[in-house]
Design an enzyme around this catalytic site. Structure first.
Site, short mmCIF file in Angstrom:
data_model
loop_
_atom_site.label_atom_id
_atom_site.label_comp_id
_atom_site.label_asym_id
_atom_site.label_seq_id
_atom_site.Cartn_x
_atom_site.Cartn_y
_atom_site.Cartn_z
N GLU A 218 -2.22 29.59 -28.24
CA GLU A 218 -2.02 28.24 -27.72
C GLU A 218 -0.52 28.00 -27.56
O GLU A 218 0.27 28.73 -28.14
CB GLU A 218 -2.57 27.20 -28.72
CG GLU A 218 -4.05 27.28 -28.93
CD GLU A 218 -4.55 26.36 -30.05
OE1 GLU A 218 -3.72 25.74 -30.76
OE2 GLU A 218 -5.79 26.27 -30.21
N HIS A 261 -4.18 21.59 -32.40
CA HIS A 261 -3.67 21.79 -33.75
C HIS A 261 -2.27 21.22 -33.96
O HIS A 261 -1.53 21.00 -33.01
CB HIS A 261 -3.60 23.28 -34.06
CG HIS A 261 -4.93 23.95 -33.99
ND1 HIS A 261 -5.27 24.86 -33.04
CD2 HIS A 261 -6.01 23.82 -34.78
CE1 HIS A 261 -6.50 25.27 -33.25
NE2 HIS A 261 -6.98 24.66 -34.29
#
Ligand code: SF4
Lengths: 308, 80, 405
Positions: A218, A261
């Site tokens: 990510e 996150h």
């Protein structure tokens, strides 16, 4: 074979009487893992699915005839996590999975530093742990044993992922394609984690069963740059294939917003998806656009290496 | 007494609805608080019925045949 | 949580770092009093949690207390990047010989805190690092071992600084490093730390950001700074009506976690997606296939039927959203049947036909058999894990935008 854990690995659950920990204990036992005890201060004498509970790790070790377990899954609340991990490290436990989320960074850094000094390895925090298909799992990864059995079949691909859920999605895709998984590790999505891609690579490198690596990544952080550097320096025998999620975060209209996150925060231009993809590809790590493209590419890369 | 929501129906056989001890027990076991123990017996919280997680704990806690959980999306098939 | 400059300076001062004799106020008349007490020229600085205040006219110099009052009155009215100032800081105009930079941040790759020092202060450190790397000193330090001044000294010497400046800055950087750890900071920066003509060093500006996860154990400091609980984590982000609605649904019960975002999204494809990684993957997959999402969302943990229903209702309440796509990567904690119930319930309660409204349902995993029975009953198009996230997203785009086009 596998990395970090195998069929003989014994571990404990710290915070075993918590609601999620009770489920996790059931799942791991059903999957065949060897849980030799649990710790929750003040709950000595209880049992969770037949697993004895102690107040301290020292009591647990004594009860087990002085044998120190190999690992621990830590599920205690954030304020107590550092202390719990220190207790495990001082007891001589070498593989620690930290499930807990929202731990202050100072505590994470201290745990990781102490683990380094103790020759121990931390997976997480904020992760689902790891699984060796058909052998053992340590953490909630894959869910209940019967669900884990569907998504994870033994095979040749090592999986590392910043997202717990995507570890299963990718592994299931590999399983369905007949490739299977050697070991899958949910490494956690926080800004500081115990084990990065590059740090786990030597384990996979040494594992004969593993023939290729798939990573899920990510935006945010410098872990991919570190992996690229490792690959360039180490002439690895393993082909690596990456999948990058969150490319939409590069768009102008998404600036200043946070998604996913805690570690998925773009702090500099090196953190962006575009920049990371360029860096990975420069190191010879192809980045696929779709998860369903992974199996064919893995097969092609393995064939390429064995022909060479 | 039977109450139906969209997906789930819950039934407590009439001969048990005025058993406060059973009400209290069901109240305790059901993880989503579908049953309520009252002074006079058992009540069903209609708003909670669709939250049923199909765990079967109410069956375990009640005498044989006292309660039923029905899947309305499966022609009213009973959980057990 | 970010701190205003006047608070950051207070934090620095508490750590024993020299600061100027400044005053903070929300009142222009009081600014005059402070300027009179200081005596001599002053700087009036807007107190906002955003950058670029110099450019925006939020910093002004005054020679007299009257001028200070006038500037304060202007600055107190001046909105910067949409932020109203909290107040103004009245600072003595320092007699600066040279400006330096010092800061402490986390280095995620090294997993340790990192000190930075430069003799080119007053400007952005990233710019200095890029253009004059030899003017930046760096050094990691331990979170376990006691800090010792030499660690700071090395960093400063690395930036090419020696002599008195090295000696004077060493204890200041050491204190900054210590306060960074002690106060659970993500960023602790003094820029500039100024050397005055009399040879003393003083902090002329400070930036501090505390980690939200650390706030629980920093209550004493937060309270001492006069920050009330109602300020929360001081997110400067302004949530949309949709985002607030989803937060309210999420707060209503403790089971599972849902999140929704729609700032920056203006399409018609309603997305009920999850979890963290799956949401990022699916949003990309929709957009890369020409889809325009109306929103972003995350379903995590094991939410109640009510929560899934609330999220679906909030998405369907958005302008232009007629249909939703319900998609997740394989779930092991979230239950397929519970999410299915939730989204169908939302349609029914809004008087919509679930089969028409739910363009596609792709959530494989825990309790899927039960979930698929429910979806069958309502005639909803669904798929299992043999249909990839990419394909499912493609079907959603075709069904929702294809019809609209
Ligand atoms: S099956 Fe479980 S959730 Fe459903 S009513 Fe019974 S106890 Fe409650």
């Amino acid at each position: 074979m596998s990395i970090l854990i195998d069929k003989d690995t014994t571990f404990i659950i710290q915070g075993i009487t918590g609601r999620e920990a009770v489920n996790l204990t059931r799942e791991c036992l059903d999957y065949g893992s060897k849980i030799v005890g649990g710790v929750t201060p003040g709950r000595k004498g209880r049992e969770v699915h037949g697993v004895p509970v102690f107040d301290t790790i020292a009591q647990l070790v004594e009860h087990n005839g002085g044998v120190v377990p190999d690992g621990s899954v830590v599920t205690v609340p954030p304020a107590g996590t550092k202390d719990a991990v220190f207790e495990a490290l001082y007891a001589g436990i070498k593989t620690i999975v930290i499930v807990t989320e929202r731990i202050p960074r100072r505590d994470v850094a201290a745990m990781v530093e102490l683990a380094d000094r103790s020759g121990a390895r931390i997976i997480g925090p904020n992760c689902l742990g790891l699984i060796v298909p058909g052998v053992a799992k340590m953490g909630g990864i894959g869910g209940p044993a019967k669900n884990a059995a569907v998504a994870y079949q033994p095979g040749s691909v090592g999986v590392m992922s910043r997202s717990g859920g995507m570890t299963t999605e990718i592994s299931s895709t590999l399983t369905a394609a007949g490739l299977g998984v050697s070991t899958a590790v949910s490494i956690g999505g926080d800004a500081i984690i115990g084990s990065t891609y590059a740090e786990l690579m030597p384990y996979f490198e040494a594992d004969e069963q593993t023939q290729a690596i798939v990573i899920y990544t990510e935006p945010g952080g410098r872990m991919e740059a570190q992996l690229s550097a490792w690959v360039k320096e180490n002439n690895s025998r393993l082909p690596i294939i990456a999948f990058m999620a969150g490319k939409f975060m590069d768009d102008d209209e998404m600036q200043g917003m946070s998604f996913g996150h805690a570690g998925t925060i773009v702090e500099g231009k090196e953190d962006s998806a575009t920049e990371k993809i360029a860096r990975l590809e420069e190191a010879g790590i192809p980045v696929v656009q779709r998860i369903d493209e992974i199996p064919d590419l893995v097969k092609a890369k393995i064939a390429e290496r064995s022909a060479a | 007494m039977r109450k139906d929501a969209i997906f789930i129906g819950v039934e407590v056989k009439d001969e048990y609805t005025s058993d406060p001890a059973l009400g209290a027990k069901l109240n305790e076991v059901c993880p989503v608080n579908i049953y309520r123990g009252t002074e006079t017996g058992v009540d069903i919280d209609e708003a909670a019925i669709d939250e049923c997680v199909l765990c079967g704990l109410c069956y375990d806690a009640a005498p044989e045949g006292a309660v039923a959980v029905l899947k309305l999306y499966e022609d009213g098939a009973a959980l057990r | 949580m970010r701190f205003f400059e006047y608070e950051a300076r207070e934090i620095v001062k508490r750590a024993g770092i020299p600061v100027t004799d400044y005053g903070f106020t929300t009142d222009a008349a009081e600014a005059k009093t402070i300027a009179a007490r200081i005596g001599g020229p002053t700087v009036i600085k807007s107190q906002v949690l955003t950058g670029g205040r110099m450019k925006a006219g939020g910093v002004k110099f005054a020679d007299t207390p009257e001028e200070a009052e006038a500037h304060a009155a202007d600055i107190l009215e001046l909105e910067i990047n949409g932020h109203e100032p909290r107040g103004v800081l009245v600072d003595p105009k320092a007699d600066v010989k040279q400006e330096y930079y010092m800061g402490v941040v986390w280095d995620g790759a090294a997993k340790r805190p990192l000190m930075l020092f430069s003799d080119m202060g007053g400007i952005d450190i990233e710019q200095v690092a890029e253009e004059h790397p030899d003017h930046v000193g760096r050094g990691h330090f331990s979170t376990l071992d006691p800090f010792s001044d030499f660690m700071a000294k090395q960093v400063i010497a690395d930036a090419g600084v020696t002599g008195k400046a090295l000696q004077r800055c060493t204890p200041i950087l050491a204190r900054l490093a210590q306060l960074f750890l002690d106060n659970d900071m993500l960023l602790a920066e003094i820029n500039p730390i100024a050397e005055l003509h009399d040879g003393t060093f003083v902090a002329l500006d400070a930036h501090m950001e505390m980690e939200n996860e650390g706030m629980g154990r920093q209550k004493a400091l937060i309270k001492a700074l006069g920050i009330g609980a109602e300020e929360g984590t001081r997110e400067t982000y302004v949530p949309s009506a949709f985002e607030e609605a989803v937060s309210a649904v999420d707060a209503a019960d403790h089971r599972g976690v849902i999140q929704g975002k729609d700032n920056g999204f203006d399409g018609t494809i309603g997305l009920i997606i999850g979890a963290g990684g799956g949401s990022l993957t699916l949003t990309d997959a929709v957009r890369q296939q020409g889809g325009k999402p109306a929103n972003y969302s995350e379903i995590g943990g094991n939410p109640s039927v009510a929560k899934a229903c609330g999220l679906a209702k909030a998405v369907l309440a958005k302008d232009g959203v007629e249909k939703i796509a319900v998609m997740m990567s394989i779930v092991s904690n979230t239950r397929v049947d519970i999410v299915a119930r939730g989204v169908i319930k939302a349609c029914l309660e809004l008087g919509k036909d679930p089969a028409e409204t739910i363009a596609i349902f792709r959530i494989p995993g825990a309790w899927e058999e039960e979930g698929f029975k429910i979806l069958d009953k309502y005639g909803i198009e669904y798929c299992d894990r043999s249909v990839s996230l990419w394909e499912a997203a493609g079907r959603a785009v075709a069904k929702i935008q294809g019809e609209a086009a």
